[in-house]
Design a protein around this motif. Structure first.
Motif, PDB file in Angstrom:
ATOM      1  N   HIS A 133      36.230 -66.792 -16.216  1.00 29.82           N
ATOM      2  CA  HIS A 133      35.132 -66.570 -15.107  1.00 29.82           C
ATOM      3  C   HIS A 133      35.725 -67.380 -13.633  1.00 29.82           C
ATOM      4  O   HIS A 133      36.310 -68.135 -13.650  1.00 29.82           O
ATOM      5  CB  HIS A 133      33.722 -67.082 -15.322  1.00 29.82           C
ATOM      6  CG  HIS A 133      33.274 -66.209 -16.491  1.00 29.82           C
ATOM      7  ND1 HIS A 133      32.807 -66.926 -17.482  1.00 29.82           N
ATOM      8  CD2 HIS A 133      32.723 -64.919 -16.649  1.00 29.82           C
ATOM      9  CE1 HIS A 133      32.368 -65.896 -18.417  1.00 29.82           C
ATOM     10  NE2 HIS A 133      32.241 -64.645 -17.651  1.00 29.82           N
ATOM     11  N   ASP A 149      23.223 -59.916 -17.996  1.00 28.66           N
ATOM     12  CA  ASP A 149      24.606 -60.493 -18.032  1.00 28.66           C
ATOM     13  C   ASP A 149      24.435 -61.926 -18.783  1.00 28.66           C
ATOM     14  O   ASP A 149      23.464 -62.607 -18.240  1.00 28.66           O
ATOM     15  CB  ASP A 149      25.309 -60.629 -17.035  1.00 28.66           C
ATOM     16  CG  ASP A 149      26.740 -61.003 -17.046  1.00 28.66           C
ATOM     17  OD1 ASP A 149      27.477 -60.477 -18.079  1.00 28.66           O
ATOM     18  OD2 ASP A 149      27.509 -61.175 -16.013  1.00 28.66           O
ATOM     19  N   HIS A 150      24.995 -62.335 -19.885  1.00 29.42           N
ATOM     20  CA  HIS A 150      25.116 -63.703 -20.083  1.00 29.42           C
ATOM     21  C   HIS A 150      23.609 -64.657 -20.239  1.00 29.42           C
ATOM     22  O   HIS A 150      23.721 -65.608 -19.904  1.00 29.42           O
ATOM     23  CB  HIS A 150      25.916 -64.580 -19.200  1.00 29.42           C
ATOM     24  CG  HIS A 150      27.518 -64.490 -19.373  1.00 29.42           C
ATOM     25  ND1 HIS A 150      28.360 -64.665 -20.328  1.00 29.42           N
ATOM     26  CD2 HIS A 150      28.190 -63.790 -18.540  1.00 29.42           C
ATOM     27  CE1 HIS A 150      29.479 -64.570 -20.162  1.00 29.42           C
ATOM     28  NE2 HIS A 150      29.500 -63.713 -19.112  1.00 29.42           N
ATOM     29  N   ASN A 198      33.933 -56.800 -16.187  1.00 28.39           N
ATOM     30  CA  ASN A 198      32.882 -57.370 -15.296  1.00 28.39           C
ATOM     31  C   ASN A 198      33.396 -57.790 -14.125  1.00 28.39           C
ATOM     32  O   ASN A 198      34.684 -58.692 -14.154  1.00 28.39           O
ATOM     33  CB  ASN A 198      32.152 -58.423 -15.935  1.00 28.39           C
ATOM     34  CG  ASN A 198      31.288 -58.116 -16.954  1.00 28.39           C
ATOM     35  OD1 ASN A 198      31.358 -57.035 -17.908  1.00 28.39           O
ATOM     36  ND2 ASN A 198      30.456 -58.877 -17.445  1.00 28.39           N
TER      37      ASN A 198
HETATM   38 ZN   LIG Z   1      31.054 -63.193 -18.010  1.00 25.18          ZN
END
Ligand SMILES: [Zn+2]
Length: 282
Positions: free
Chosen positions: A181, A82-83, A231
């Protein structure tokens, strides 16, 4: 390692109108919480961890712990980076056995730089059959003092999204439609017209980051309009830490962590039901 990549999992989700929950893990007991719950729910399982989690024990350990747990799992397991923001992190994770990666070029100064970085990762990953998720627009944070996730600069432009997917060859696209987020201070207002416009010109699966705290009706609408991966991280982290904070004084730490593990499982199960991925593994 016998992981699946995101394409197979998300194709089924798109065909059957549900979304796969991509759950953040950072320790062996959080990984076990997610995988065990996915098996109980007969749900496809998508495990995600990013640079912060990799800093704990490194990519090899992060991949191996999921590999060992998935050996005993009756549900398919996808492991997805992720990311990642740089190529070196991607390469280290590919070497460690990750079958799927995200390159987040939203930090790049320009759109062209994001395209170039993302394209470079696709070129590295494709020969190994590894899938790549890109990001256009930017998914900001919503727990800052002044969240600005609906800021135009953070939102995904539909026409640019179509071009971005074409130029980079990504397998999935994370979009900015008012999502962010962290834990929302107030309910998000997702831009469904924008999502609809993106879906009409982008054929790869669409990803909604920042699932934590999204009202159920907005989640369902996002899935109806083509989101097939959501997510979830902050709600899991919060449940885990709360269980530890609330432990009885003097409780042995393994028992406190078992309670934290079970608290994470409960949140994961609720999300799998909400996203419609429970019961999908026959
Ligand atoms: Zn994210």
């Amino acid at each position: 390692m016998s992981f699946v990549n995101i394409t197979k999992m998300l194709q089924d989700a798109e065909e059957n109108h549900y979304a796969v929950g991509a759950f953040n893990y950072c320790t062996s007991e959080t990984a076990k919480a997610i995988i065990d719950e996915g098996c109980r729910k007969k749900s496809p399982i998508m495990m995600i961890c990013g640079p912060w989690e990799l800093d704990l024990v490194g990519p090899n350990m992060m991949a191996r712990m999921v590999d060992i747990l998935s050996d005993e799992a009756g549900s398919p397991v996808c492991l997805h980076l992720d990311h990642a923001t740089d190529i070196d992190t991607v390469k280290r994770c590919i070497d460690a056995g990750f079958p799927s990666v995200m390159i987040d070029g939203s930090h790049c100064d320009t759109y062209e730089e994001n395209v170039a970085l993302t394209r470079a990762v696709v070129e590295i990953a494709k020969p190994y059959g590894i899938t790549v998720e890109g990001e256009l627009g930017a998914v900001g944070r919503v727990d800052d003092e002044s969240p600005e996730v609906n800021d135009n600069a953070l939102l995904t432009d539909p026409a640019q999204a179509a071009e971005f997917v074409h130029l980079t060859g990504v397998d999935a696209l994370a979009v900015g439609i008012g999502n962010g987020h962290g834990m929302y201070r107030q309910a998000p207002v997702l831009d469904f017209e924008r999502l609809k416009a993106i879906r009409s010109v982008v054929t790869v699966p669409l990803v909604l980051h920042g699932g934590s705290g999204t009202p159920a009706d907005q989640l369902h609408q996002a899935i109806d309009l083509g989101v097939s991966k959501v997510n979830v991280a902050s709600e899991l982290a919060r449940a885990y830490l709360k269980a530890i904070d609330d432990r009885k004084p003097g409780l042995w730490y393994a028992w406190a962590l078992i309670q934290a593990r079970d608290a994470v499982s409960e949140v994961v199960g609720r999300w799998m039901d909400e996203l419609g991925c429970s019961g999908r593994v026959k």
